[in-house]
Scaffold this active site. Structure first.
Site, PDB file in Angstrom:
ATOM      1  N   LEU A  22       0.843  -1.192   0.000  1.00 41.80           N
ATOM      2  CA  LEU A  22       0.000   0.000   0.000  1.00 41.80           C
ATOM      3  C   LEU A  22       0.879   1.243   0.000  1.00 41.80           C
ATOM      4  CD1 LEU A  22      -2.773  -1.096   2.516  1.00 41.80           C
ATOM      5  CD2 LEU A  22      -2.825  -1.137   0.017  1.00 41.80           C
ATOM      6  N   GLY A  42       3.528   0.084   4.644  1.00 47.33           N
ATOM      7  CA  GLY A  42       4.895   0.567   4.735  1.00 47.33           C
ATOM      8  C   GLY A  42       4.943   1.892   5.445  1.00 47.33           C
ATOM      9  N   ASP A  46      10.432   9.854   9.338  1.00 47.50           N
ATOM     10  CA  ASP A  46      11.281  10.916   8.831  1.00 47.50           C
ATOM     11  C   ASP A  46      10.545  12.231   9.019  1.00 47.50           C
ATOM     12  OD1 ASP A  46      13.042  12.557   7.334  1.00 47.50           O
ATOM     13  OD2 ASP A  46      13.540  10.884   6.038  1.00 47.50           O
ATOM     14  N   LEU A  68      -5.275   3.707  -1.009  1.00 46.29           N
ATOM     15  CA  LEU A  68      -6.619   3.826  -0.464  1.00 46.29           C
ATOM     16  C   LEU A  68      -7.454   4.742  -1.353  1.00 46.29           C
ATOM     17  CD1 LEU A  68      -5.734   4.230   3.316  1.00 46.29           C
ATOM     18  CD2 LEU A  68      -6.569   2.185   2.163  1.00 46.29           C
ATOM     19  N   LYS A  81      -4.175  26.779   4.740  1.00 45.92           N
ATOM     20  CA  LYS A  81      -2.844  26.433   4.229  1.00 45.92           C
ATOM     21  C   LYS A  81      -2.903  25.801   2.844  1.00 45.92           C
ATOM     22  CE  LYS A  81      -0.873  25.667   8.789  1.00 45.92           C
ATOM     23  NZ  LYS A  81      -0.252  24.703   9.677  1.00 45.92           N
ATOM     24  N   LEU A  88      -0.619   8.898   5.009  1.00 42.10           N
ATOM     25  CA  LEU A  88      -1.160   8.658   6.342  1.00 42.10           C
ATOM     26  C   LEU A  88      -0.172   7.891   7.196  1.00 42.10           C
ATOM     27  CD1 LEU A  88      -4.706   7.451   5.222  1.00 42.10           C
ATOM     28  CD2 LEU A  88      -4.055   9.751   5.923  1.00 42.10           C
TER      29      LEU A  88
END
Length: 124
Positions: A22, A42, A46, A68, A81, A88
């Protein structure tokens, strides 16, 4: 949920044709959960998002990919913004998948897992 952990790679544990990685960068939309497939959630810890890194990794391993169906069921929310992200956290993806598996409803699942901070919402 019952969970087993191992040091072994998913590539050694499952047939390649059963693995679906995914990634938000996939062109393939996850339409349903196949109980005969193994879905890889996965993640990279970071400070910044590395565009297409998970897609590249899946391709290097000759794996199927899917994303998804956020674009298919949600709309971009107006925000100051102008921020919209389909990337996600692993727990959010897990919540979406488990809710979908229980309800068979993508809108219900996405509402449960995609926070308003991502800039998406279900249409009114």
């Amino acid at each position: 949920f019952q969970m087993d952990t191992t040091q072994e790679s998913y590539l050694d544990l499952f047939p390649l044709d059963a693995i679906v990685y995914l990634t938000p960068d996939s062109e393939n939309v996850l339409e349903d959960i196949d109980p005969n497939k193994v879905y890889i959630l996965g993640g990279l810890v970071d400070e910044s998002i590395h565009k297409k890194l998970t897609l590249q990794r899946a391709r290097e391993q000759s794996l199927q990919t899917a994303r998804l169906p956020i674009r298919e069921y949600m709309v971009k929310a107006v925000n100051t913004k102008n921020y919209h992200s389909e990337t996600l956290a692993i727990n959010q993806v897990f919540d979406i998948l488990s809710t979908y598996y229980e309800t068979r409803s993508w809108p219900t699942a996405l509402k449960a897992g995609v926070s308003s901070g991502k800039g998406y919402m279900l249409p009114e």
